[in-house]
Design a protein around this motif. Structure first.
Motif, PDB file in Angstrom:
ATOM      1  N   GLU A 114       2.870 -17.571   1.248  1.00  0.00           N
ATOM      2  CA  GLU A 114       3.803 -16.760   2.027  1.00  0.00           C
ATOM      3  C   GLU A 114       3.361 -16.624   3.479  1.00  0.00           C
ATOM      4  N   ALA A 115       2.065 -16.795   3.747  1.00  0.00           N
ATOM      5  CA  ALA A 115       1.576 -16.660   5.122  1.00  0.00           C
ATOM      6  C   ALA A 115       2.098 -17.770   6.022  1.00  0.00           C
ATOM      7  N   GLY A 116       2.434 -18.917   5.437  1.00  0.00           N
ATOM      8  CA  GLY A 116       2.914 -20.026   6.241  1.00  0.00           C
ATOM      9  C   GLY A 116       4.408 -20.251   6.170  1.00  0.00           C
ATOM     10  N   VAL A 117       5.154 -19.329   5.576  1.00  0.00           N
ATOM     11  CA  VAL A 117       6.603 -19.485   5.430  1.00  0.00           C
ATOM     12  C   VAL A 117       7.308 -19.273   6.760  1.00  0.00           C
ATOM     13  N   LEU A 118       8.306 -20.101   7.048  1.00  0.00           N
ATOM     14  CA  LEU A 118       9.147 -19.959   8.221  1.00  0.00           C
ATOM     15  C   LEU A 118      10.600 -19.831   7.783  1.00  0.00           C
ATOM     16  N   PRO A 119      11.330 -18.838   8.305  1.00  0.00           N
ATOM     17  CA  PRO A 119      10.870 -17.778   9.200  1.00  0.00           C
ATOM     18  C   PRO A 119       9.933 -16.811   8.481  1.00  0.00           C
ATOM     19  N   PRO A 120       8.999 -16.204   9.187  1.00  0.00           N
ATOM     20  CA  PRO A 120       8.020 -15.326   8.542  1.00  0.00           C
ATOM     21  C   PRO A 120       8.665 -14.051   7.997  1.00  0.00           C
ATOM     22  N   LYS A 121       8.066 -13.537   6.952  1.00  0.00           N
ATOM     23  CA  LYS A 121       8.538 -12.293   6.348  1.00  0.00           C
ATOM     24  C   LYS A 121       7.679 -11.140   6.859  1.00  0.00           C
ATOM     25  N   PHE A 122       8.350 -10.096   7.333  1.00  0.00           N
ATOM     26  CA  PHE A 122       7.634  -8.981   7.941  1.00  0.00           C
ATOM     27  C   PHE A 122       7.234  -7.924   6.914  1.00  0.00           C
ATOM     28  N   ILE A 123       8.118  -7.571   6.028  1.00  0.00           N
ATOM     29  CA  ILE A 123       7.836  -6.520   5.038  1.00  0.00           C
ATOM     30  C   ILE A 123       8.118  -6.999   3.623  1.00  0.00           C
ATOM     31  N   PHE A 124       9.221  -7.699   3.435  1.00  0.00           N
ATOM     32  CA  PHE A 124       9.682  -8.039   2.083  1.00  0.00           C
ATOM     33  C   PHE A 124       8.987  -9.307   1.583  1.00  0.00           C
ATOM     34  N   PHE A 125       7.784  -9.123   1.074  1.00  0.00           N
ATOM     35  CA  PHE A 125       7.027 -10.202   0.449  1.00  0.00           C
ATOM     36  C   PHE A 125       6.137  -9.585  -0.620  1.00  0.00           C
ATOM     37  N   THR A 126       5.461 -10.416  -1.365  1.00  0.00           N
ATOM     38  CA  THR A 126       4.585  -9.923  -2.436  1.00  0.00           C
ATOM     39  C   THR A 126       3.244  -9.495  -1.848  1.00  0.00           C
ATOM     40  N   TRP A 127       3.006  -8.187  -1.797  1.00  0.00           N
ATOM     41  CA  TRP A 127       1.776  -7.659  -1.228  1.00  0.00           C
ATOM     42  C   TRP A 127       0.627  -7.865  -2.222  1.00  0.00           C
ATOM     43  N   THR A 128      -0.516  -8.266  -1.721  1.00  0.00           N
ATOM     44  CA  THR A 128      -1.656  -8.538  -2.588  1.00  0.00           C
ATOM     45  C   THR A 128      -2.966  -8.210  -1.873  1.00  0.00           C
ATOM     46  N   LEU A 129      -3.964  -7.845  -2.655  1.00  0.00           N
ATOM     47  CA  LEU A 129      -5.314  -7.599  -2.140  1.00  0.00           C
ATOM     48  C   LEU A 129      -6.261  -8.746  -2.496  1.00  0.00           C
ATOM     49  N   GLU A 130      -5.689  -9.861  -2.911  1.00  0.00           N
ATOM     50  CA  GLU A 130      -6.494 -10.997  -3.353  1.00  0.00           C
ATOM     51  C   GLU A 130      -7.391 -11.529  -2.232  1.00  0.00           C
ATOM     52  N   ASN A 131      -6.883 -11.542  -1.013  1.00  0.00           N
ATOM     53  CA  ASN A 131      -7.686 -12.068   0.096  1.00  0.00           C
ATOM     54  C   ASN A 131      -8.923 -11.223   0.334  1.00  0.00           C
ATOM     55  N   TYR A 132      -8.778  -9.901   0.269  1.00  0.00           N
ATOM     56  CA  TYR A 132      -9.929  -9.018   0.467  1.00  0.00           C
ATOM     57  C   TYR A 132     -10.909  -9.136  -0.709  1.00  0.00           C
ATOM     58  N   ARG A 133     -10.380  -9.304  -1.902  1.00  0.00           N
ATOM     59  CA  ARG A 133     -11.263  -9.479  -3.061  1.00  0.00           C
ATOM     60  C   ARG A 133     -12.085 -10.753  -2.912  1.00  0.00           C
TER      61      ARG A 133
END
Length: 276
Positions: A41-60
């Protein structure tokens, strides 16, 4: 007599200030939002500002599968160590230039400032070869000294400016009371210049914390701070934008907190002597 400002003009100026502030802050906000996205989702165009799947996987992944703690401790050591060294050397130097100037004081100040005009890459190869021959590559102490030296001209210049605003008669009175040179600096000069010293040290800490060029070229693992840690997420197969954003968010968090709690001293220091 102060000039009256209409309510409409005040509202326009306030709105413009908020707009400029938002534009400056937006890249940081976007980085924080991206850190909660998946890599897809980080590379999707056009980018999504709020409506996306929020995750803490990157911090983990950062805390479990990488050396974030080691890099953060190295950044703390390098930034605080270089700041303390800068204080120990810059305060006496600024005192001498402000209260006991010589014929070449202005030339010396300009020479110190001119060292910041040289491209850092011009000094990289000699310093790299010197560190390599002395076995100082990837040494926290050696990198700390480098950060101290590259920021020393700015620290001396800022302290010199603050000290020049302090009346010399106060120091003369301390000498008449029998104060030695070091007592004069520690017990008379330093307390009067606390706002200026605090803002100078905060600026030096930020510069050392964010320094990337020297840390990327003089460290590999043992002394690698957060800029080196963040650069590790740039690989040949591409950039891991979500993980990179999470690592950057964690990297700027301590300095943002420090700046937030020190903003009063910072503002006082940067405006020290501005109003007569």
């Amino acid at each position: 007599m102060a000039r009256a400002v209409s309510t409409q003009r005040k509202a326009v100026v306030t709105a413009a200030a908020w707009l400029v502030g938002f534009l400056i802050f937006f890249p940081i906000l976007w980085m924080v939002i991206t850190s909660f996205k998946t890599e897809g989702e980080a590379g999707v165009l056009p980018p999504k500002f709020i409506f996306f799947t929020w995750t803490l996987e990157n911090y983990r992944n950062i805390f479990i599968e990488s050396n974030y703690i080691r890099a953060a401790l190295n950044s703390i050591f390098l930034s605080l160590g270089s700041t303390i060294l800068g204080l120990l050397f810059a305060v006496p130097a600024a005192w001498a230039m402000a209260f006991a100037p010589g014929k070449k004081t202005k030339d010396l100040l300009m020479w110190m400032l001119s060292t910041k005009m040289m491209p850092a890459v011009g000094a990289l190869m000699p310093l790299f070869l010197l560190f390599n021959s002395w076995g100082l590559l990837d040494s926290r102490w050696a990198v700390m000294v480098v950060l101290f030296l590259i920021n020393l001209p700015i620290v001396v210049w800022m302290l010199y400016t603050y000290f020049k605003e302090i009346p010399g008669e106060i120091l003369e009175a301390a000498r008449m009371d029998g104060a030695s040179l070091w007592r004069e600096i520690i017990y008379v000069l330093t307390p009067m210049a606390v706002p200026g010293i605090a803002s100078t040290l905060l600026l030096n800490t930020i510069l050392a914390w964010n320094e990337a060029f020297w840390t990327l070229n003089l460290t590999t693992f043992d002394a690698a701070p957060l800029p080196q840690f963040i650069a590790g997420y740039s690989a040949k197969m591409g950039l891991f934008w979500a993980t990179l954003s999470a690592a950057s968010t964690l990297a700027i968090l301590p300095i943002v907190v420090l700046g937030w709690f020190s903003q009063k001293q910072l503002v006082r220091g940067l405006t020290f002597g501005a109003v007569k």
